[in-house]
Design a protein around this motif. Structure first.
Motif: not given
Length: 472
Positions: A422, A396-397, A401, A249, A403-405, A418-419, A394
């Motif tokens: 969050p 966030l972790n 950061d 990534d 994780d997804d949006e 989600a895996d 959004r």
């Protein structure tokens, strides 16, 4: 008749003797003739296609006959019911005593309606979800297509568009690696396409600052060994152990390039393990990212010294690792748009802490920013999602950061599935009862929304805040 029928009359037949289908049909026509008048005469109704054929299935056993009869009708409900009742007046079939009983009248249209409803449910579930794209997904798809189209050739080898004129290049193994780097904005990579290093690449390395960025396997080491013999390699970087450059990534690519090691600093005994040597120079095991002992998370180790005249054009960042102190050596240049600088004033405000870079390597890595150095705060996320009215949510972790949006309307399913789950959800909308319930089930600690909802029972494990509370 089957296409226009509205109802199906189902009746059972029982006879005290052996009878056949023709006997039953003859009894129906014969014993109902004139019973209901001319308008409902069964023969006339069949000739005018208002009643279908009489379908009979009958079997005999131990001297008795029994079976089923079905008649299709396009008459209205009342006329169909009258016709069905007339069947029960039959007392004989052929020479035998018989009983006919109407079991039910089926509405053919209702059966079709049920089929339509079930099929519509399937189509609704299967045909629409995969075709809906959020604005972010559309934007990323367009950007990626442009980057992939940028791949060119350098003397027949896959290469980025900046290889021909850049004073620094990155040598990778294959075309897929070049595409991966292009996807992340790195436009000066060229592929050797195998362990036999082409003369074009060998000659190119004599004129440029060269970083070999190779897969974390034996093949990567073999390419580096031959490349070091036929060309002039300045720095070496490997993908994590057992992984390929094309599988990495964005963060992993930037981390690997920032932790490159000068080839001249590696042991050259003819049979050395280059990957292990690079890992040792970075203070890690083979293929691992450097780890901050305080956070136990991958980070980069680099000291920076600001140049006398400041960053070039104010549009790029880089990290210089001094070899005198055992660092990696050289400079990794990172192009960054002007708007990205303004979004993180904390990272740009202090000239003494600014990262530096050299003119000769400003094209080495383009448009890639290390998340460890440019990590936004929670307030930055709230500003981008809610204050700017993005219409997005959004996830966030713990390290803030992304994780997804996703689009706001998809936030429920996204949080639920989600895996990993969050730590924080920032949503440009209301923190509804349903959202906080799902957050509590998944172990989400914080929800930040445009407004708070009305709660019947608010989970104690989820802290709900509004954007006004954080941006005031």
């Amino acid at each position: 008749m089957d296409d226009t029928s509205k109802y199906l009359i189902h009746a059972s037949i029982s006879a005290d003797g052996v009878v056949e289908r023709s006997d039953v049909v003859g009894a129906v026509f014969g014993q109902t003739e004139g019973l209901l008048g001319d308008e409902l005469d069964l023969r006339d109704l069949q000739q005018s296609s208002k009643v279908g054929r009489i379908d009979v299935q009958i079997d005999s056993e131990n001297g008795h006959s029994f079976g089923q009869m079905t008649i299709a009708s396009s008459l209205d409900k009342a006329e169909t019911a009258i016709l069905a009742a007339s069947l029960e007046t039959l007392t004989r079939v052929g020479p035998c005593q018989a009983v006919i009983e109407v079991t039910n009248i089926e509405d053919v249209r209702e059966a079709k309606r049920r089929m339509v409803v079930e099929r519509a449910k399937e189509l609704l579930a299967e045909s629409f979800d995969d075709t809906v794209m959020s604005s972010t997904e559309i934007l990323e798809a367009v950007k990626e297509s442009v980057r992939v189209e940028d791949i060119t050739e350098y003397q027949g080898l896959p290469a980025g568009p900046r290889v021909a004129d850049s004073d620094a290049i990155i040598v990778v193994e294959g075309r897929a690696d070049v595409l991966t780097l292009l996807r992340y904005g790195i436009k000066n990579a060229v592929a050797v396409e195998g362990t036999n290093v082409p003369d074009a690449v060998a000659g190119l390395t004599q004129e440029r600052t060269v970083t070999a960025f190779l897969d974390g396997d034996r093949g990567g080491e073999l390419i580096l060994r031959e490349l070091s013999q036929v060309g002039d390699v300045d720095y070496v970087a490997f993908a994590p152990d057992g992984r390929s450059v094309e599988d990495l990534d964005r963060a992993s690519v930037v981390r690997a390039l920032r932790n490159k090691v000068a080839l001249s600093s590696l042991p050259d005994d003819g049979d050395g393990d280059f990957r292990a040597a690079v890992a040792a120079a970075n203070g890690t095991g083979a293929g691992e990212a450097p780890t901050d002992p305080h956070t136990e998370s991958p980070t980069t180790e680099a000291s920076s010294t600001p140049p006398a005249d400041g960053p070039i054009n104010g549009s790029a960042d880089a990290v210089t690792d001094p070899t005198a102190e055992g660092g990696n050596g050289g400079t990794v240049a990172v192009e960054r748009p002007a708007d990205a600088v303004s979004e993180n004033p904390a990272a740009d405000g202090d000239a003494a802490d600014a990262e530096v870079f050299t003119e000769s390597e400003v094209d080495a890595v383009t448009e890639a920013v290390d998340p460890a150095d440019e990590r936004p705060s929670l307030t930055d996320h709230v500003q981008a999602v809610i204050a700017d009215e993005s219409g997005m949510a959004r996830l966030l972790n713990d390290g803030l950061d992304i994780d997804d949006e996703v689009a706001v309307e998809k936030v429920y399913d996204t949080v639920e599935y989600a895996d990993p789950a969050p730590a924080i959800v920032v949503v440009d909308g209301e923190a509804s009862q349903k959202l906080v319930d799902i957050a509590a089930q998944r172990g989400v600690g914080h929800v930040v929304a445009r407004s708070a909802g009305e709660y019947v029972k608010k989970p104690v494990s989820v802290r709900v805040r509004t954007a006004d509370q954080l941006l005031d």
